[in-house]
Design an enzyme around this catalytic site. Structure first.
Site, PDB file in Angstrom:
ATOM      1  N   HIS A 163       0.832  -1.223   0.000  1.00  0.00           N
ATOM      2  CA  HIS A 163       0.000   0.000   0.000  1.00  0.00           C
ATOM      3  C   HIS A 163       0.861   1.264   0.000  1.00  0.00           C
ATOM      4  CE1 HIS A 163      -3.394  -2.649   1.241  1.00  0.00           C
ATOM      5  NE2 HIS A 163      -2.437  -3.245   1.953  1.00  0.00           N
ATOM      6  N   SER A 284      16.162  20.987 -16.317  1.00  0.00           N
ATOM      7  CA  SER A 284      14.993  21.806 -16.623  1.00  0.00           C
ATOM      8  C   SER A 284      15.468  23.058 -17.333  1.00  0.00           C
ATOM      9  CB  SER A 284      14.273  22.175 -15.329  1.00  0.00           C
ATOM     10  OG  SER A 284      13.558  23.375 -15.508  1.00  0.00           O
ATOM     11  N   LYS A 290      17.253  21.148 -11.148  1.00  0.00           N
ATOM     12  CA  LYS A 290      16.515  19.928 -11.466  1.00  0.00           C
ATOM     13  C   LYS A 290      17.351  18.842 -12.120  1.00  0.00           C
ATOM     14  CE  LYS A 290      12.277  19.668 -11.693  1.00  0.00           C
ATOM     15  NZ  LYS A 290      11.390  18.874 -10.843  1.00  0.00           N
ATOM     16  N   GLU A 297      10.308   7.950 -16.838  1.00  0.00           N
ATOM     17  CA  GLU A 297       8.931   8.412 -17.053  1.00  0.00           C
ATOM     18  C   GLU A 297       8.427   8.010 -18.435  1.00  0.00           C
ATOM     19  OE1 GLU A 297       8.271  12.654 -15.285  1.00  0.00           O
ATOM     20  OE2 GLU A 297      10.370  12.450 -15.793  1.00  0.00           O
TER      21      GLU A 297
END
Ligand code: ARG
Length: 466
Positions: A163, A284, A290, A297
């Site tokens: 979970h 970024s 970043k 992804e």
């Protein structure tokens, strides 16, 4: 120029031609198409259906065409255009058209006892056989990468989750080996479909078979296939092998997507669990600090494409009457997309995985006395003779009151433990470390260091052999 032949009085409408041509997509199948034609022509000559001299010239010309396409000397693009009905609207027509340019009208014997319906079904199966093997290769590549990383971090601990809540301590290697197992099932799924993929539909002709004395088994043997698709109607109607392949690709992508997701969350500042190599992350354009896990992804994102490919194929085939329908031409774009996506995703994930660095000491101190060790306390009470449900309740009380007081389990004294149950002895204090929890595991396939070590060794020797 007599471009309009046979029963037609008008050429195909140019827009209808553009709409229906599949050449920009199925040109990918030129090798398979030519291999199929070579085998077919050999068989026709062997059965004395066409003269051996025709067969020899056609086979030599086909081999030449294959080279022309491979080297880019023959542009297939140009073949799909033009206003004539004989414009090559698919790879079969493009190759045959070129054959006719080379050999004149004798080239036409190539299509004896054959239809484009069985021809495309064969091309797809040959393509599938190649891609099944490529995909299995990609799966093995990733298994090896996972195994190398697992070995590198063999004794590093992490919290295991259910979970997405901390559950019990585990070894990083154990977690990575879970992926190795998943990928093994994928490999078996692909291997398992090979006997169904490797069958020749050729000789079904349009749908009813042919009046020529062909030898379907000989063609299958020449192409290294395991046999033929028996029923001629099924042979040209069926796209199960395509769908089965893409379904297996969808399952692979689901696995990769879970792995991608874990890399994304593990590399976040909240988790600070791993770092992904610079070569697989991006910056970024506005935020200088970043380092984004774009590749992980994208692997997660491309899973959606492959699910879409599967859904498209199932939907295209749904409700089609037997036998061939032109709708079926729509399958290739999605088959190719799924195959390309799964192979490239496997390869890039394998490369990226090797750059993943786990922070060895990340959890070493943090997990001391963590509530995720509660199971150890409950198991301890059970070993002292308490029924598990009772032990579970008592341990819950301990965890709750520690939580309320903001205390770690490892700060509890023996006296405090005994307030909950007299069964507690001094040895309970030694249990409250994640290392002790790992070492206490006894079951086969568990996260105990001994089990994980032997699983690593087993997989290493297995992959060395494959
Ligand atoms: N290009 C077609 C396909 O990919 C095969 C040709 C069969 N066409 C036909 N009109 N019978 O499905």
């Amino acid at each position: 120029m007599k471009n309009v032949r046979g029963r037609f009085r008008a050429p195909l409408d140019p827009e209808a031609l553009t709409y229906s041509t599949s050449l920009p997509v199925d040109r990918q199948l030129y090798r398979e198409d030519i291999a199929g034609s070579v085998a077919h022509v050999k068989m026709l000559a062997r059965q004395s259906i066409i003269p051996a001299t025709d067969a020899r010239r056609i086979i030599a010309a086909l081999r030449g065409i294959e080279k022309e396409i491979a080297t880019g000397r023959l542009s297939l693009e140009a073949r799909g255009r033009g206003r004539n009905r004989m414009a090559a609207d698919d790879i079969h027509m493009a190759v045959e058209q070129r054959l006719r340019e080379k050999l004149g009208s004798r080239a036409g014997v190539v299509h004896t006892a054959r239809s484009r319906n069985d021809q495309i079904a064969l091309d797809e199966r040959l393509y599938l056989r190649r891609k099944v093997n490529e995909t299995m290769g990609g799966l093995r590549l990733l298994q090896r990468a996972l195994l190398a990383v697992a070995r590198r971090y063999e004794d590093v601990i992490m919290p295991g989750y259910t979970h997405l809540q901390r559950a019990q301590p585990i070894l990083v290697a154990h977690h990575l080996l879970a992926y190795v197992e998943m990928l093994q099932r994928d490999i078996e799924r692909f291997r398992g479909m090979l006997p169904r993929v490797s069958r020749s539909p050729l000789g079904a002709a349009a749908l009813a078979g042919t009046s020529f004395p062909i030898d379907r088994h000989y063609v299958a043997a020449l192409l290294g296939l395991d046999g033929i698709v028996e029923n001629s109607i099924d042979a040209v109607s069926d796209r199960d092998a395509v769908i089965e392949f893409v379904a297996a690709c969808a399952i692979v992508m689901m696995h990769l997507s879970r792995c991608g997701e874990e890399l994304v969350i593990w590399s976040s500042q909240e988790w600070r669990f791993v770092s992904i190599g610079d070569a697989f992350t991006t910056g970024s354009s506005i935020m200088p600090q970043k380092k984004n896990p774009d590749i992980a992804e994208l692997v997660r994102g491309k899973t959606g494409r492959v699910y879409g490919d599967l859904m498209t194929l199932l939907t295209v085939m749904k409700g089609l009457p037997l036998a061939y329908n032109r709708d079926m031409q729509e399958d290739k774009e999605f088959l190719f997309d799924a195959a390309d996506t799964v192979v490239s995703s496997l390869r890039v994930t394998a490369k990226m995985m090797r750059t993943v660095k786990f922070r060895r000491d990340r959890f070493e101190a943090e997990l001391e006395g963590d509530p995720l060790l509660a199971t150890e306390i409950a198991d301890y009470l059970v070993r002292k003779g308490m029924p598990f449900r009772t032990a579970h309740g008592i341990t819950g009380d301990i965890v709750r009151s520690c939580g309320d007081a903001g205390r770690s389990l490892s700060t509890l004294t023996l006296k405090e433990f005994r307030n909950y149950a007299t069964a507690f002895d001094r040895d309970v204090l030694a249990l409250l470390s994640p290392r002790a929890s790992l070492a206490a595991k006894r079951s086969r396939g568990s996260t105990s260091p001994a089990e994980v070590r032997s699983a690593l060794t087993r997989w290493e020797s297995r992959l060395r052999r494959s």
